[in-house]
Design an enzyme around this catalytic site. Structure first.
Site, PDB file in Angstrom:
ATOM      1  N   ARG A  97      73.762  50.915  70.019  1.00  0.00           N
ATOM      2  CA  ARG A  97      74.022  50.870  68.576  1.00  0.00           C
ATOM      3  C   ARG A  97      75.508  50.660  68.361  1.00  0.00           C
ATOM      4  NH1 ARG A  97      70.932  54.763  64.462  1.00  0.00           N
ATOM      5  NH2 ARG A  97      69.320  53.522  65.440  1.00  0.00           N
ATOM      6  N   LYS A 101      70.447  56.289  75.265  1.00  0.00           N
ATOM      7  CA  LYS A 101      70.945  55.525  74.121  1.00  0.00           C
ATOM      8  C   LYS A 101      72.452  55.431  74.268  1.00  0.00           C
ATOM      9  CE  LYS A 101      69.061  53.899  70.255  1.00  0.00           C
ATOM     10  NZ  LYS A 101      67.685  53.413  70.087  1.00  0.00           N
ATOM     11  N   ALA A 136      57.411  50.796  60.592  1.00  0.00           N
ATOM     12  CA  ALA A 136      58.244  50.671  61.794  1.00  0.00           C
ATOM     13  C   ALA A 136      59.576  51.393  61.738  1.00  0.00           C
ATOM     14  CB  ALA A 136      58.506  49.193  62.061  1.00  0.00           C
TER      15      ALA A 136
HETATM   16  P1  NAD Z   1      66.447  44.475  59.458  1.00  0.00           P
HETATM   17  O1  NAD Z   1      67.848  44.900  59.230  1.00  0.00           O
HETATM   18  O2  NAD Z   1      66.162  43.109  59.967  1.00  0.00           O
HETATM   19  O3  NAD Z   1      65.599  44.667  58.092  1.00  0.00           O
HETATM   20  C1  NAD Z   1      65.706  45.771  57.261  1.00  0.00           C
HETATM   21  C2  NAD Z   1      65.443  45.278  55.833  1.00  0.00           C
HETATM   22  O4  NAD Z   1      65.389  46.400  54.953  1.00  0.00           O
HETATM   23  C3  NAD Z   1      66.543  44.352  55.294  1.00  0.00           C
HETATM   24  O5  NAD Z   1      65.937  43.163  54.796  1.00  0.00           O
HETATM   25  C4  NAD Z   1      67.205  45.177  54.187  1.00  0.00           C
HETATM   26  O6  NAD Z   1      67.682  44.379  53.116  1.00  0.00           O
HETATM   27  C5  NAD Z   1      66.046  46.060  53.751  1.00  0.00           C
HETATM   28  N1  NAD Z   1      66.430  47.295  53.046  1.00  0.00           N
HETATM   29  C6  NAD Z   1      67.488  48.116  53.270  1.00  0.00           C
HETATM   30  N2  NAD Z   1      67.456  49.160  52.418  1.00  0.00           N
HETATM   31  C7  NAD Z   1      66.354  49.018  51.648  1.00  0.00           C
HETATM   32  C8  NAD Z   1      65.768  49.776  50.611  1.00  0.00           C
HETATM   33  N3  NAD Z   1      66.324  50.903  50.178  1.00  0.00           N
HETATM   34  N4  NAD Z   1      64.611  49.326  50.037  1.00  0.00           N
HETATM   35  C9  NAD Z   1      64.048  48.171  50.460  1.00  0.00           C
HETATM   36  N5  NAD Z   1      64.558  47.418  51.456  1.00  0.00           N
HETATM   37  C10 NAD Z   1      65.699  47.818  52.041  1.00  0.00           C
HETATM   38  O7  NAD Z   1      65.826  45.590  60.438  1.00  0.00           O
HETATM   39  P2  NAD Z   1      64.523  45.458  61.355  1.00  0.00           P
HETATM   40  O8  NAD Z   1      64.927  45.021  62.719  1.00  0.00           O
HETATM   41  O9  NAD Z   1      63.472  44.709  60.614  1.00  0.00           O
HETATM   42  O10 NAD Z   1      64.109  46.995  61.487  1.00  0.00           O
HETATM   43  C11 NAD Z   1      63.495  47.697  60.416  1.00  0.00           C
HETATM   44  C12 NAD Z   1      63.328  49.152  60.787  1.00  0.00           C
HETATM   45  O11 NAD Z   1      62.500  49.259  61.952  1.00  0.00           O
HETATM   46  C13 NAD Z   1      64.634  49.878  61.142  1.00  0.00           C
HETATM   47  O12 NAD Z   1      64.532  51.229  60.728  1.00  0.00           O
HETATM   48  C14 NAD Z   1      64.672  49.798  62.657  1.00  0.00           C
HETATM   49  O13 NAD Z   1      65.444  50.857  63.214  1.00  0.00           O
HETATM   50  C15 NAD Z   1      63.200  49.955  62.991  1.00  0.00           C
HETATM   51  N6  NAD Z   1      62.837  49.358  64.293  1.00  0.00           N
HETATM   52  C16 NAD Z   1      63.053  48.041  64.532  1.00  0.00           C
HETATM   53  C17 NAD Z   1      62.689  47.503  65.761  1.00  0.00           C
HETATM   54  C18 NAD Z   1      62.874  46.033  66.032  1.00  0.00           C
HETATM   55  O14 NAD Z   1      62.225  45.522  66.978  1.00  0.00           O
HETATM   56  N7  NAD Z   1      63.675  45.311  65.260  1.00  0.00           N
HETATM   57  C19 NAD Z   1      62.113  48.326  66.755  1.00  0.00           C
HETATM   58  C20 NAD Z   1      61.877  49.684  66.465  1.00  0.00           C
HETATM   59  C21 NAD Z   1      62.247  50.190  65.225  1.00  0.00           C
END
Ligand code: NAD
Length: 351
Positions: free
Chosen positions: A43, A79, A256
């Site tokens: 991170r 991590k 997720a």
């Molecule tokens: P990302 O940054 O691509 O997407 C997050 C989205 O949420 C963005 O479009 C942002 O504008 C939106 N957002 C932020 N605050 C918001 C709110 N208050 N209301 C509505 N929308 C809002 O992130 P991601 O990679 O899609 O991951 C999403 C979540 O899943 C995160 O919590 C991440 O830790 C978790 N996660 C992701 C992965 C992965 O493979 N990318 C794996 C495990 C967990």
């Protein structure tokens, strides 16, 4: 502060480095190697203080031990946090990641890293130029690339398992799902749900992103109060709180986002409200299965798909155990992780 945080931690070791060139504090937190090398993402973030960054790394590393034990992988949890004083890009970012890659290499495989908040494929390529103990590099550099499709797929299987548990079948047609956050994971999950016949409501603070999914968009304000079958948090953590839970009008929470419960008590609040909660660290393991499975364990895509589908079966087991024992699904998941670690001859503190 550091002493107190480390004394209270139940993990194995922390490697600390201050990167003089950029002023970045680097913490590599190896929580457990009981089941295999410690794996978990890196991170990159600005924190209020180095101690805050260390605290985040320690907590997240413990979460990875649980996540990977439940996913049935022969790996431990870790991590790393790169606490940058300001956002870094270009040469400075790449040079920092190369120095960080040298540090990981020096750990000799005790810790294997991957992407996390604010790090992606290009960053993994930079780290990978110095060490092989990294996953999710770009395909051109021999990696498995962006894991978010498998995070979305695992979440989709998890939603189906939750529907089966509540309604006796996982028919999606006509089921209403609210996807909060249509970024890498949320947009792909929305596509899977629409293709399966669900009615999908999407919300994102970036309205253009929400619109691009082709689903019905709703305003971010008050979205959680909409009536739906499933609320799928795919944006930020801590959306399930003492204030938000009484307003929810869904039967299932399955998404997720990491760290969805603001406090462990919120798991009990959901249970008392009759809402089935799919623990985040179980349902969102698809991305970890992607990177670790394809690159570290030699799986082919068929094996990966089978394992990602298995997330649904694991959740079913957790839902049934929670019901039988009268505990929250979060507690049931913690117990399953502890069971797997005990079988490997180690223990961890339950939260
Ligand atoms: P990302 O940054 O691509 O997407 C997050 C989205 O949420 C963005 O479009 C942002 O504008 C939106 N957002 C932020 N605050 C918001 C709110 N208050 N209301 C509505 N929308 C809002 O992130 P991601 O990679 O899609 O991951 C999403 C979540 O899943 C995160 O919590 C991440 O830790 C978790 N996660 C992701 C992965 C992965 O493979 N990318 C794996 C495990 C967990």
């Amino acid at each position: 502060m550091f002493e107190e945080l480390l004394r209270q931690w139940d993990g194995e070791e922390v490697v600390v480095r201050h990167d003089r060139e950029t002023g970045t504090w680097i913490f590599v937190c190896v929580h457990s190697t009981a089941l295999g090398p410690a794996m978990g993402g890196t991170r990159m973030k600005q924190y209020g203080s180095p101690a805050e960054a260390l605290e985040d790394g320690l907590r997240l590393a413990g979460g990875m031990t649980r996540k990977l034990a439940i996913a049935g992988l022969p790996c431990g949890g870790g991590k790393a946090v790169l606490a940058v004083p300001e956002p870094l890009d270009g040469h400075a970012r790449r040079a920092l990641l190369e120095r960080y890659g040298d540090l990981i290499q020096a750990l000799g495989g005790t810790y294997v890293t991957g992407p996390d908040v604010n790090t992606g494929e290009t960053d993994m390529d930079a780290i990978g130029s110095r060490t092989s103990h990294v996953f999710c590099r770009s395909a051109e550099n021999g990696g498995s690339g962006d894991p978010s499709i498998h995070t979305a797929l695992g979440t989709f299987h998890g939603i189906r398992a939750a529907l089966r548990h509540v309604h006796g079948d996982d028919e999606m047609t006509g089921r209403k799902v609210l996807v909060q956050g249509t970024g890498s994971v949320g947009a792909k999950l929305t596509r899977l749900l629409l293709d399966a016949g669900a009615v999908v409501l999407v919300t994102d603070v970036d309205e253009e992103r929400a619109r691009a999914t082709g689903a019905e968009t709703v305003s971010a304000d008050g979205a959680l109060e909409l009536e739906c079958d499933v609320y799928a948090p795919c944006a930020l953590g801590a959306t399930l709180t003492a204030e938000s839970i009484p307003k929810l009008r869904c039967r299932i929470v399955a998404g997720a986002a990491n760290n969805q419960l603001a406090t462990p008590e919120d798991g009990e609040r959901l249970r008392a409200a009759g809402i089935l909660y799919a623990p985040d660290f179980v349902i969102n393991a698809g991305g970890a299965l992607h990177g670790i499975g394809l690159e570290q364990l030699g799986w082919d895509t068929a094996e990966l798909d089978r394992r990602v589908e298995g997330i649904g079966d694991t959740l079913t087991r957790i839902f049934e155990a929670a019901e039988a024992e009268g505990i929250t699904t979060d507690e049931a998941a913690e117990r399953l992780a502890a069971e797997r670690l005990r079988a490997a001859g180690t223990t961890m503190q339950l939260h």
